[in-house]
Design an enzyme around this catalytic site. Sequence first.
Site, mmCIF file in Angstrom:
data_model
loop_
_atom_site.group_PDB
_atom_site.id
_atom_site.type_symbol
_atom_site.label_atom_id
_atom_site.label_comp_id
_atom_site.label_asym_id
_atom_site.label_seq_id
_atom_site.Cartn_x
_atom_site.Cartn_y
_atom_site.Cartn_z
ATOM 1 N N TRP A 182 0.893 -1.155 0.000
ATOM 2 C CA TRP A 182 0.000 0.000 0.000
ATOM 3 C C TRP A 182 0.926 1.197 0.000
ATOM 4 O O TRP A 182 1.543 1.527 1.011
ATOM 5 C CB TRP A 182 -0.905 -0.011 1.231
ATOM 6 C CG TRP A 182 -1.894 1.104 1.208
ATOM 7 C CD1 TRP A 182 -3.083 1.123 0.533
ATOM 8 C CD2 TRP A 182 -1.778 2.372 1.862
ATOM 9 N NE1 TRP A 182 -3.701 2.335 0.724
ATOM 10 C CE2 TRP A 182 -2.934 3.121 1.525
ATOM 11 C CE3 TRP A 182 -0.820 2.959 2.671
ATOM 12 C CZ2 TRP A 182 -3.149 4.410 1.991
ATOM 13 C CZ3 TRP A 182 -1.031 4.248 3.139
ATOM 14 C CH2 TRP A 182 -2.192 4.957 2.803
ATOM 15 N N ASN A 185 7.306 -2.763 5.834
ATOM 16 C CA ASN A 185 5.982 -2.223 6.135
ATOM 17 C C ASN A 185 6.193 -1.010 7.023
ATOM 18 O O ASN A 185 6.873 -1.111 8.043
ATOM 19 C CB ASN A 185 5.165 -3.303 6.877
ATOM 20 C CG ASN A 185 3.817 -2.809 7.342
ATOM 21 O OD1 ASN A 185 3.334 -1.777 6.904
ATOM 22 N ND2 ASN A 185 3.203 -3.560 8.243
ATOM 23 N N GLY A 186 5.641 0.138 6.620
ATOM 24 C CA GLY A 186 5.774 1.331 7.453
ATOM 25 C C GLY A 186 6.311 2.511 6.670
ATOM 26 O O GLY A 186 6.281 2.533 5.441
ATOM 27 N N LYS A 194 -19.412 4.455 4.431
ATOM 28 C CA LYS A 194 -19.464 3.255 3.585
ATOM 29 C C LYS A 194 -19.638 3.650 2.114
ATOM 30 O O LYS A 194 -19.006 3.083 1.238
ATOM 31 C CB LYS A 194 -20.622 2.329 4.004
ATOM 32 C CG LYS A 194 -20.396 1.520 5.231
ATOM 33 C CD LYS A 194 -19.445 0.375 5.041
ATOM 34 C CE LYS A 194 -18.254 0.352 5.866
ATOM 35 N NZ LYS A 194 -17.649 1.081 6.790
ATOM 36 N N HIS A 216 -28.459 24.879 9.330
ATOM 37 C CA HIS A 216 -27.419 25.854 9.686
ATOM 38 C C HIS A 216 -26.344 25.953 8.608
ATOM 39 O O HIS A 216 -25.246 26.437 8.883
ATOM 40 C CB HIS A 216 -26.803 25.496 11.040
ATOM 41 C CG HIS A 216 -27.768 25.653 12.172
ATOM 42 N ND1 HIS A 216 -28.132 26.884 12.680
ATOM 43 C CD2 HIS A 216 -28.495 24.737 12.861
ATOM 44 C CE1 HIS A 216 -29.016 26.713 13.649
ATOM 45 N NE2 HIS A 216 -29.258 25.421 13.767
ATOM 46 N N LYS A 222 -6.819 -2.697 4.256
ATOM 47 C CA LYS A 222 -7.252 -3.108 5.588
ATOM 48 C C LYS A 222 -6.113 -2.926 6.582
ATOM 49 O O LYS A 222 -4.950 -3.063 6.199
ATOM 50 C CB LYS A 222 -7.646 -4.586 5.513
ATOM 51 C CG LYS A 222 -8.476 -5.093 6.659
ATOM 52 C CD LYS A 222 -9.919 -4.787 6.453
ATOM 53 C CE LYS A 222 -10.810 -5.362 7.514
ATOM 54 N NZ LYS A 222 -12.127 -4.702 7.471
HETATM 55 N N1 GLU Z 1 6.704 2.976 2.713
HETATM 56 C C1 GLU Z 1 6.779 1.795 1.919
HETATM 57 C C2 GLU Z 1 6.400 2.058 0.475
HETATM 58 O O1 GLU Z 1 5.824 3.038 0.143
HETATM 59 C C3 GLU Z 1 5.950 0.654 2.497
HETATM 60 C C4 GLU Z 1 4.497 1.025 2.571
HETATM 61 C C5 GLU Z 1 3.630 -0.022 3.229
HETATM 62 O O2 GLU Z 1 3.692 -0.153 4.461
HETATM 63 O O3 GLU Z 1 2.853 -0.655 2.494
HETATM 64 O O4 GLU Z 1 6.707 1.285 -0.366
#
Ligand code: GLU
Length: 588
Positions: A70, A94-95, A467, A486, A583
């Site tokens: 993501w 990840n991060g 949603k 308002h 998610k």
């Molecule tokens: N910061 C990393 C990227 O943009 C990982 C992103 C993630 O946690 O999916 O590739």
Amino acid sequence: MCGIVGCFAETGCYERVLAALERLENRGYDSAGIALTADGRLSVRKKKGAVANLCGAPLAGRAGIGHTRWATHGKPSDENAHPHVAGKFALVHNGIVENHAALKAELLAAGETFASETDSEVIVKLIARAYKGDFFSAVAQACARLTGAYAVAVLCTDFPEEIVCAKNKSPLIAGAGCGAAYVCSDVPALCGAAAYVCPAEDGEFIHIRGGEICFRRADGSPAEKVFTRLTEAAGAVRPPRGSCMEAEIAQIPQGLARTLGWLRGCDFAPAARALRSAGRVFTVACGTAHHAAQAFGALLSREARIPVLCETASEFRYGDPLIGQGDVLVAVSQSGETADTLEAVRLAKARGAFVIAVTNVEQSTLARLADLPLRTVAGAEVAVAATKSYNCQLLALFYLAAQTVFYKRACFPSWFAALGAAADACAGALEGAADAETLAARLQTARALYFIGRGTDRFTAAEGALKVREIAYVFAESCPAGELKHGTLALVEEGFPVIAVATGRALLQKTANSLAEAKARGAFTVLFSQYADAAGGADVFCPLPALPEPLMPLVSVIPLQQFACRMCLLRGFDPDRPRNLAKSVTVE
Ligand code: GLU
């Protein structure tokens, strides 16, 4: 967000990594990639788009890593897909590396070149430069230079049976079983693959060496850990037909029944006593979970006469909140890994508050951080847009509110017994699917929608609007019905849809007035209520099954979930994979 996996297995390593990634695909679907190492070389396959794009002849090797992305830094593309490679190393991350710009500048000045736009690539470059023959210490040295959240899994061609993993704030879990050793960012990745799991804490490393899993500290010393049996229900099981979201809405009654069973076996005394005597009570959550927390806050303050401040987690943590010893924080998160919620909890704990958590994942970080973890047993929720977890959060939170009333006044509120009827009432609400379908067909080309409600109905309205935005990509907003005049009423023109939820008898006429005011200006009006006598004024009336009014949020959201899902399908989108979302929001 994003899923990472690492695996050592004597046989079938590629297939195992691929299968774990498939179970994590709702964590990010911008791109996917796998690397394995064997015979002194790395084999990497990575592609923009879904995990299915990685199919092909298995890559050779007994140690492998995988990633579903993501994107945070750099657009979704083949180049930006993980794993990233530098020399003998391949890495998945990840991060967000918050100091990546400074690190990249330093690495460029030292003559390095970059193949991607990601923040992640700096980590693998740092590892390669730190390497003097000791794999573990190269990863530890590189990670010591990072700020921000990360979970990484790294391969090195010199150690073809090893994976070194590190973490700070992003989740990282080791798993053992079925002839393989695993690491992953999320327990569902291991459902059906591992029998035992053990999460790493911040600053710990997981070092897989052959079939052996070692937890280590940054100085290399071993960390004592205890594995627990993996009790999660099966992971991402896709229904044979239709979307996961439709299946998950249909599972609401079963989820409620299971959650109620769990709650009945739980000792509420510590939580209820803490709430009863709290100086201040706060809730923190994000997105859908925040709407559940707001409904709880309203109920607790009305029934137990305890004032509650409900805040989105990202605002709470940066707002220098007035929280301390003697206060209670109630945190709600489906995954238990929501980064902003976890940071809010860490802040509250550091200041001495008592933390109650409601989460759907037993071994999650949130459950481990909380003084009192409460479960929802909704079952694995695969669709990115939360549905059944929301209903189960409401149930757990309403149960907690009732227990607090009991511990305060030695008497349960009159509606408490009716929690046992919630599952049946929700099953009744599911039967109204035809109304939701007709409404979606009528409104599928609408450019914007407004949802209104009063009291707790305004949180249901907010959830309905969320949603619709998430999966049908229609601009949808909500406001308390009384606020319409308002300002927002200025938006109303001929045919503009205004959808009201009205489940409180005392406020029914007031909401009807708001709808009438919108209708007088040309709005197309819709009313959801259990009170048939309210039907008159609206263009469309959708009846709801009745529960005692305080419990109505459990059922009144269901037709809105169904409506959003039908809108999405009629407009030709996939409800399970909304664009730009994923998610388990593990980044800030
Ligand atoms: N910061 C990393 C990227 O943009 C990982 C992103 C993630 O946690 O999916 O590739």
